[in-house]
Design a protein around this motif. Structure first.
Motif, PDB file in Angstrom:
ATOM      1  N   GLU A  57     -22.715  42.682 -31.856  1.00 51.20           N
ATOM      2  CA  GLU A  57     -22.230  41.558 -32.522  1.00 51.20           C
ATOM      3  C   GLU A  57     -23.045  41.295 -34.023  1.00 51.20           C
ATOM      4  OE1 GLU A  57     -21.090  36.775 -32.350  1.00 51.20           O
ATOM      5  OE2 GLU A  57     -20.867  38.001 -30.458  1.00 51.20           O
ATOM      6  N   GLU A  58     -24.355  41.259 -33.839  1.00 49.91           N
ATOM      7  CA  GLU A  58     -24.987  40.984 -35.154  1.00 49.91           C
ATOM      8  C   GLU A  58     -24.996  42.430 -36.205  1.00 49.91           C
ATOM      9  OE1 GLU A  58     -28.516  38.281 -33.083  1.00 49.91           O
ATOM     10  OE2 GLU A  58     -28.949  40.369 -33.274  1.00 49.91           O
ATOM     11  N   LEU A  59     -25.054  43.516 -35.410  1.00 58.43           N
ATOM     12  CA  LEU A  59     -24.644  44.717 -36.189  1.00 58.43           C
ATOM     13  C   LEU A  59     -23.391  44.992 -36.788  1.00 58.43           C
ATOM     14  CD1 LEU A  59     -26.759  47.255 -33.559  1.00 58.43           C
ATOM     15  CD2 LEU A  59     -27.476  46.500 -36.061  1.00 58.43           C
ATOM     16  N   CYS A  60     -22.301  44.424 -36.111  1.00 62.15           N
ATOM     17  CA  CYS A  60     -21.069  44.202 -36.780  1.00 62.15           C
ATOM     18  C   CYS A  60     -21.121  43.293 -38.066  1.00 62.15           C
ATOM     19  CB  CYS A  60     -20.145  43.842 -35.621  1.00 62.15           C
ATOM     20  SG  CYS A  60     -19.731  45.110 -34.510  1.00 62.15           S
ATOM     21  N   ASN A  61     -21.628  42.204 -37.835  1.00 60.68           N
ATOM     22  CA  ASN A  61     -21.883  41.151 -38.778  1.00 60.68           C
ATOM     23  C   ASN A  61     -22.606  41.678 -40.122  1.00 60.68           C
ATOM     24  OD1 ASN A  61     -20.241  39.302 -37.308  1.00 60.68           O
ATOM     25  ND2 ASN A  61     -22.131  38.243 -36.530  1.00 60.68           N
ATOM     26  N   PHE A  62     -23.594  42.423 -39.698  1.00 55.23           N
ATOM     27  CA  PHE A  62     -24.287  43.081 -41.078  1.00 55.23           C
ATOM     28  C   PHE A  62     -23.556  44.097 -41.640  1.00 55.23           C
ATOM     29  CE2 PHE A  62     -28.440  42.268 -38.346  1.00 55.23           C
ATOM     30  CZ  PHE A  62     -28.343  40.972 -38.881  1.00 55.23           C
ATOM     31  N   LYS A  63     -22.337  44.649 -41.025  1.00 54.16           N
ATOM     32  CA  LYS A  63     -21.725  45.728 -41.420  1.00 54.16           C
ATOM     33  C   LYS A  63     -22.469  47.125 -41.205  1.00 54.16           C
ATOM     34  CE  LYS A  63     -18.170  43.231 -43.709  1.00 54.16           C
ATOM     35  NZ  LYS A  63     -17.841  42.116 -42.591  1.00 54.16           N
ATOM     36  N   PHE A  64     -22.995  47.145 -40.150  1.00 56.84           N
ATOM     37  CA  PHE A  64     -24.047  48.266 -39.909  1.00 56.84           C
ATOM     38  C   PHE A  64     -23.395  49.231 -38.910  1.00 56.84           C
ATOM     39  CE2 PHE A  64     -28.336  46.241 -40.874  1.00 56.84           C
ATOM     40  CZ  PHE A  64     -28.204  46.288 -42.064  1.00 56.84           C
ATOM     41  N   ILE A  65     -22.383  48.547 -38.077  1.00 59.95           N
ATOM     42  CA  ILE A  65     -21.373  49.596 -37.178  1.00 59.95           C
ATOM     43  C   ILE A  65     -20.051  48.918 -37.208  1.00 59.95           C
ATOM     44  CG2 ILE A  65     -23.210  50.239 -35.440  1.00 59.95           C
ATOM     45  CD1 ILE A  65     -22.109  47.893 -33.833  1.00 59.95           C
ATOM     46  N   GLU A  66     -19.013  49.553 -37.167  1.00 56.38           N
ATOM     47  CA  GLU A  66     -17.770  49.089 -37.425  1.00 56.38           C
ATOM     48  C   GLU A  66     -17.133  48.989 -35.944  1.00 56.38           C
ATOM     49  OE1 GLU A  66     -13.769  50.298 -39.674  1.00 56.38           O
ATOM     50  OE2 GLU A  66     -14.995  51.992 -39.031  1.00 56.38           O
ATOM     51  N   GLU A  67     -16.600  48.066 -35.749  1.00 57.87           N
ATOM     52  CA  GLU A  67     -15.673  47.521 -34.434  1.00 57.87           C
ATOM     53  C   GLU A  67     -14.389  47.717 -34.599  1.00 57.87           C
ATOM     54  OE1 GLU A  67     -16.680  44.531 -31.034  1.00 57.87           O
ATOM     55  OE2 GLU A  67     -15.710  43.520 -32.584  1.00 57.87           O
ATOM     56  N   VAL A  68     -13.632  48.320 -33.841  1.00 59.52           N
ATOM     57  CA  VAL A  68     -12.287  48.615 -33.871  1.00 59.52           C
ATOM     58  C   VAL A  68     -11.590  48.180 -32.768  1.00 59.52           C
ATOM     59  CG1 VAL A  68     -10.317  50.137 -34.376  1.00 59.52           C
ATOM     60  CG2 VAL A  68     -12.383  50.538 -35.915  1.00 59.52           C
ATOM     61  N   LYS A  69     -10.719  47.330 -32.840  1.00 57.38           N
ATOM     62  CA  LYS A  69     -10.089  46.774 -31.454  1.00 57.38           C
ATOM     63  C   LYS A  69      -8.492  47.471 -31.326  1.00 57.38           C
ATOM     64  CE  LYS A  69      -8.906  42.167 -29.512  1.00 57.38           C
ATOM     65  NZ  LYS A  69      -9.172  40.730 -29.784  1.00 57.38           N
TER      66      LYS A  69
END
Length: 171
Positions: free
Chosen positions: A59-71
């Motif tokens: 979740e933090e990595l998504c918030n940092f925009k370091f990983i992309e999460e596609v739902k």
């Protein structure tokens, strides 16, 4: 401070893409059990070993925009796809994450189903027990999955294969 985040980013970099939160949890757990330096704590949960720390870091990595999460909507449920972003690549380039064998191990696991990785991780969770005791645990705790003796044996063989992949690159 963000060393554990960098290790997860390295996993995403080597995987290319991870499809499914459950699969991600199992990949990290199995890698940890193979002595890769993941520090997240795990407990046994409904789908086998689970780490709240992995969930929070992702979740933090998504918030940092370091990983992309596609739902994505898949039938009656949502599935999540994770990929490393250019920002994540940049962040990772500033950290020395030395896990040369991780790519082969993660690539192999990423090609397996979440159901199978759930079985493998469950076998590893109870690795202090004798094989027949592990089978008993699986048939009791994972009754709904209806794992067969052949599948359990395949999980043990796969653990041996992953161990070989991991040690080949360390020699």
């Amino acid at each position: 401070m963000l060393k554990d985040h960098a290790k997860l980013l390295a996993l995403f970099q080597r995987a290319g893409e991870v499809v499914g939160r459950k699969k991600l949890q199992k990949i990290v757990y199995i890698a940890k059990k193979l002595n890769f330096p993941f520090n997240e704590k795990y407990q046994f949960h409904f789908y086998g070993p689970y780490s709240e720390e992995v969930t929070c870091r992702v979740e933090e990595l998504c918030n940092f925009k370091f990983i992309e999460e596609v739902k994505e909507k898949k039938g009656g449920y949502f599935q999540y796809r994770y990929t490393l972003t250019p920002e994540g690549e940049t962040f990772l380039s500033h950290h020395d994450v030395d896990m040369p064998a991780l790519e082969n191990v993660v690539s192999s696991m990423n090609g397996k189903s979440s159901r199978f990785l759930e079985l493998v991780s469950t076998v590893l969770y109870f690795d202090e027990l004798e094989k027949d005791e592990v089978k008993e645990k699986i048939t009791t705790l994972k009754a709904k999955q209806r794992y067969t003796d052949d599948e359990i044996e395949e999980a043990y063989e796969y653990i041996n294969l992953l161990t070989q992949l991991q040690t080949e690159l360390h020699c």
